[in-house]
Design an enzyme around this catalytic site. Structure first.
Site, PDB file in Angstrom:
ATOM      1  N   ASN A   8      31.689  50.520  39.930  1.00  0.00           N
ATOM      2  CA  ASN A   8      32.743  50.629  38.915  1.00  0.00           C
ATOM      3  C   ASN A   8      32.436  51.858  38.059  1.00  0.00           C
ATOM      4  O   ASN A   8      31.529  51.824  37.229  1.00  0.00           O
ATOM      5  CB  ASN A   8      32.758  49.357  38.042  1.00  0.00           C
ATOM      6  CG  ASN A   8      33.709  49.482  36.862  1.00  0.00           C
ATOM      7  OD1 ASN A   8      34.582  50.348  36.840  1.00  0.00           O
ATOM      8  ND2 ASN A   8      33.549  48.608  35.882  1.00  0.00           N
ATOM      9  N   TRP A   9      33.188  52.922  38.295  1.00  0.00           N
ATOM     10  CA  TRP A   9      32.917  54.181  37.564  1.00  0.00           C
ATOM     11  C   TRP A   9      33.433  54.121  36.123  1.00  0.00           C
ATOM     12  O   TRP A   9      33.186  55.036  35.359  1.00  0.00           O
ATOM     13  CB  TRP A   9      33.584  55.348  38.269  1.00  0.00           C
ATOM     14  CG  TRP A   9      32.951  55.762  39.554  1.00  0.00           C
ATOM     15  CD1 TRP A   9      31.914  55.143  40.208  1.00  0.00           C
ATOM     16  CD2 TRP A   9      33.304  56.898  40.349  1.00  0.00           C
ATOM     17  NE1 TRP A   9      31.616  55.823  41.358  1.00  0.00           N
ATOM     18  CE2 TRP A   9      32.456  56.907  41.473  1.00  0.00           C
ATOM     19  CE3 TRP A   9      34.269  57.896  40.237  1.00  0.00           C
ATOM     20  CZ2 TRP A   9      32.524  57.888  42.463  1.00  0.00           C
ATOM     21  CZ3 TRP A   9      34.343  58.872  41.223  1.00  0.00           C
ATOM     22  CH2 TRP A   9      33.479  58.872  42.319  1.00  0.00           C
ATOM     23  N   LYS A  10      34.190  53.097  35.788  1.00  0.00           N
ATOM     24  CA  LYS A  10      34.827  53.010  34.464  1.00  0.00           C
ATOM     25  C   LYS A  10      35.615  54.306  34.199  1.00  0.00           C
ATOM     26  O   LYS A  10      36.118  54.902  35.134  1.00  0.00           O
ATOM     27  CB  LYS A  10      33.784  52.742  33.384  1.00  0.00           C
ATOM     28  CG  LYS A  10      32.825  51.596  33.755  1.00  0.00           C
ATOM     29  CD  LYS A  10      32.054  51.100  32.599  1.00  0.00           C
ATOM     30  CE  LYS A  10      31.006  50.118  33.090  1.00  0.00           C
ATOM     31  NZ  LYS A  10      30.504  49.258  32.059  1.00  0.00           N
ATOM     32  N   HIS A  95      37.748  42.520  33.610  1.00  0.00           N
ATOM     33  CA  HIS A  95      36.462  43.068  33.165  1.00  0.00           C
ATOM     34  C   HIS A  95      36.327  42.810  31.665  1.00  0.00           C
ATOM     35  O   HIS A  95      37.300  42.894  30.922  1.00  0.00           O
ATOM     36  CB  HIS A  95      36.409  44.570  33.468  1.00  0.00           C
ATOM     37  CG  HIS A  95      35.031  45.131  33.305  1.00  0.00           C
ATOM     38  ND1 HIS A  95      34.487  45.389  32.066  1.00  0.00           N
ATOM     39  CD2 HIS A  95      34.079  45.472  34.215  1.00  0.00           C
ATOM     40  CE1 HIS A  95      33.257  45.861  32.221  1.00  0.00           C
ATOM     41  NE2 HIS A  95      32.989  45.916  33.517  1.00  0.00           N
ATOM     42  N   GLU A  97      35.271  44.536  29.334  1.00  0.00           N
ATOM     43  CA  GLU A  97      35.729  45.641  28.471  1.00  0.00           C
ATOM     44  C   GLU A  97      37.235  45.556  28.246  1.00  0.00           C
ATOM     45  O   GLU A  97      37.737  45.913  27.188  1.00  0.00           O
ATOM     46  CB  GLU A  97      35.314  46.990  29.089  1.00  0.00           C
ATOM     47  CG  GLU A  97      33.818  47.229  28.915  1.00  0.00           C
ATOM     48  CD  GLU A  97      33.189  48.129  29.954  1.00  0.00           C
ATOM     49  OE1 GLU A  97      33.928  48.803  30.711  1.00  0.00           O
ATOM     50  OE2 GLU A  97      31.945  48.140  30.032  1.00  0.00           O
ATOM     51  N   GLU A 165      29.543  38.455  35.234  1.00  0.00           N
ATOM     52  CA  GLU A 165      29.006  39.563  34.449  1.00  0.00           C
ATOM     53  C   GLU A 165      28.751  39.079  33.017  1.00  0.00           C
ATOM     54  O   GLU A 165      29.681  39.057  32.184  1.00  0.00           O
ATOM     55  CB  GLU A 165      29.997  40.723  34.404  1.00  0.00           C
ATOM     56  CG  GLU A 165      30.295  41.330  35.752  1.00  0.00           C
ATOM     57  CD  GLU A 165      30.652  42.800  35.619  1.00  0.00           C
ATOM     58  OE1 GLU A 165      29.928  43.621  36.182  1.00  0.00           O
ATOM     59  OE2 GLU A 165      31.633  43.127  34.940  1.00  0.00           O
ATOM     60  N   GLY A 171      25.717  47.264  30.619  1.00  0.00           N
ATOM     61  CA  GLY A 171      25.338  48.534  29.995  1.00  0.00           C
ATOM     62  C   GLY A 171      24.188  48.439  29.004  1.00  0.00           C
ATOM     63  O   GLY A 171      23.906  49.391  28.287  1.00  0.00           O
ATOM     64  N   SER A 210      23.833  45.666  34.302  1.00  0.00           N
ATOM     65  CA  SER A 210      22.556  46.397  34.325  1.00  0.00           C
ATOM     66  C   SER A 210      21.843  46.335  35.681  1.00  0.00           C
ATOM     67  O   SER A 210      20.607  46.300  35.738  1.00  0.00           O
ATOM     68  CB  SER A 210      21.629  45.914  33.209  1.00  0.00           C
ATOM     69  OG  SER A 210      22.188  46.237  31.943  1.00  0.00           O
ATOM     70  N   GLY A 231      27.953  49.281  37.340  1.00  0.00           N
ATOM     71  CA  GLY A 231      28.646  50.233  36.477  1.00  0.00           C
ATOM     72  C   GLY A 231      27.867  51.540  36.403  1.00  0.00           C
ATOM     73  O   GLY A 231      27.928  52.377  37.304  1.00  0.00           O
ATOM     74  N   GLY A 232      27.092  51.698  35.327  1.00  0.00           N
ATOM     75  CA  GLY A 232      26.395  52.963  35.041  1.00  0.00           C
ATOM     76  C   GLY A 232      25.636  53.542  36.222  1.00  0.00           C
ATOM     77  O   GLY A 232      25.707  54.757  36.472  1.00  0.00           O
TER      78      GLY A 232
HETATM   79  C1  PEP Z   1      30.239  46.877  34.827  1.00  0.00           C
HETATM   80  O1  PEP Z   1      30.827  47.739  34.218  1.00  0.00           O
HETATM   81  O2  PEP Z   1      30.862  46.055  35.490  1.00  0.00           O
HETATM   82  C2  PEP Z   1      28.772  46.850  34.773  1.00  0.00           C
HETATM   83  C3  PEP Z   1      28.163  45.873  35.360  1.00  0.00           C
HETATM   84  O3  PEP Z   1      28.160  47.872  34.084  1.00  0.00           O
HETATM   85  P1  PEP Z   1      26.587  48.224  34.103  1.00  0.00           P
HETATM   86  O4  PEP Z   1      26.124  48.160  35.530  1.00  0.00           O
HETATM   87  O5  PEP Z   1      26.513  49.601  33.532  1.00  0.00           O
HETATM   88  O6  PEP Z   1      25.892  47.206  33.263  1.00  0.00           O
END
Ligand code: PEP
Length: 249
Positions: A8-10, A95, A97, A165, A171, A210, A231-232
């Site tokens: 997930n590049w956001k 999500h 966010e 999640e 993050g 994470s 994500g990141g």
């Molecule tokens: C996400 O955005 O779904 C996520 C899990 O982010 P991260 O891996 O950065 O915690």
């Protein structure tokens, strides 16, 4: 057991960085295990570019959100139909966010997931508790409520994925223990299997929050974990490939 690994590049990436990501992914992924499913969800405006820039070991593509309506006067939104026509097979919905920043309710998430299914996409439906809910011992209660309210009525054994999640893990570099992940995933699997009358083995639940190259292997080794949502660490193709490579199960 086949695992699903989703990037997930956001709201990150440019045409230039996307071309570089695709080149690096294609060159470094020669030895990735082919039995797993790899999905990349870039911002909608980069989907076509990414599709064309990938040359080897092409992953599947996904959107990061879709609207509940098929089309219409919804400025700034992306339809599931458009994502499908751009070559996507998946779309992330619910999500945290979006639940937080755009005040999305579980009912909205259900409608989006339903639209995704009607458009031929597999929704990746995100659920998870906040740190406060966790501290108050409410994790399973919240998870069960989100399942009840977010799961589309069309859900069957092969048309949706759930992603657990924990909001506090996204993050933050913080992670539940492996036992906690096992416990919550088992609860989700049992709840969903009972709710829609399918075999527990058919319930696909990803873990997200994470996930990094150095912890992905342990998380992916858990039988209750069907894959990971990253994500990141998915923004660097090299790290994402390491996560994919750590999946030896
Ligand atoms: C996400 O955005 O779904 C996520 C899990 O982010 P991260 O891996 O950065 O915690």
């Amino acid at each position: 057991m086949k695992k699903t690994i989703v990037a997930n590049w956001k709201m990150c990436g440019t045409p230039e960085s996307t071309k570089l990501w695709a080149q690096e992914f294609s060159s470094k992924s020669a030895n990735i295990p082919t039995n797993n499913k790899i999905v990349v969800c870039p911002p909608a405006g980069l989907i076509n570019l990414l599709k064309n820039a990938l040359t080897e070991n092409k992953p599947d593509l996904g959107g990061q959100d879709c609207h509940a309506q098929p089309e219409g006067a919804y400025t700034g939104e992306t339809s599931a139909e458009l994502l499908k026509s751009l070559g996507c097979e998946y779309v992330i919905v619910g999500h945290s966010e979006r639940r937080t920043n755009s005040n999305e309710t579980s009912e909205t998430v259900r409608q989006k997931a339903s639209r995704a299914i009607k458009s031929g996409l597999i929704p990746i439906i995100c659920i998870g508790e906040t740190s406060k809910q966790r501290e108050n011992g409410k994790t399973l209660e919240i998870i069960n409520q989100q399942i009840e309210e977010s799961l589309p009525f069309e859900a069957n054994s092969n048309n949706f994925i759930l992603a657990y999640e924990p909001v506090w893990a996204i993050g933050s570099g913080k992670l539940p223990t492996m036992d906690e992940i096992k416990q919550v995933h088992s609860a989700i699997i049992n709840n969903v299997a009972r709710r829609i009358a399918i075999d527990v083995a058919k319930v696909c639940v990803l873990y997200g929050g994470s996930v990094k190259p150095d912890n992905a292997g342990e998380i992916l080794s858990l039988p209750e974990v069907s894959g990971v949502l990253v994500g990141g660490a998915s923004l660097k193709a090299e790290d994402f490939v390491k996560i994919v490579m750590s999946c030896k199960y």
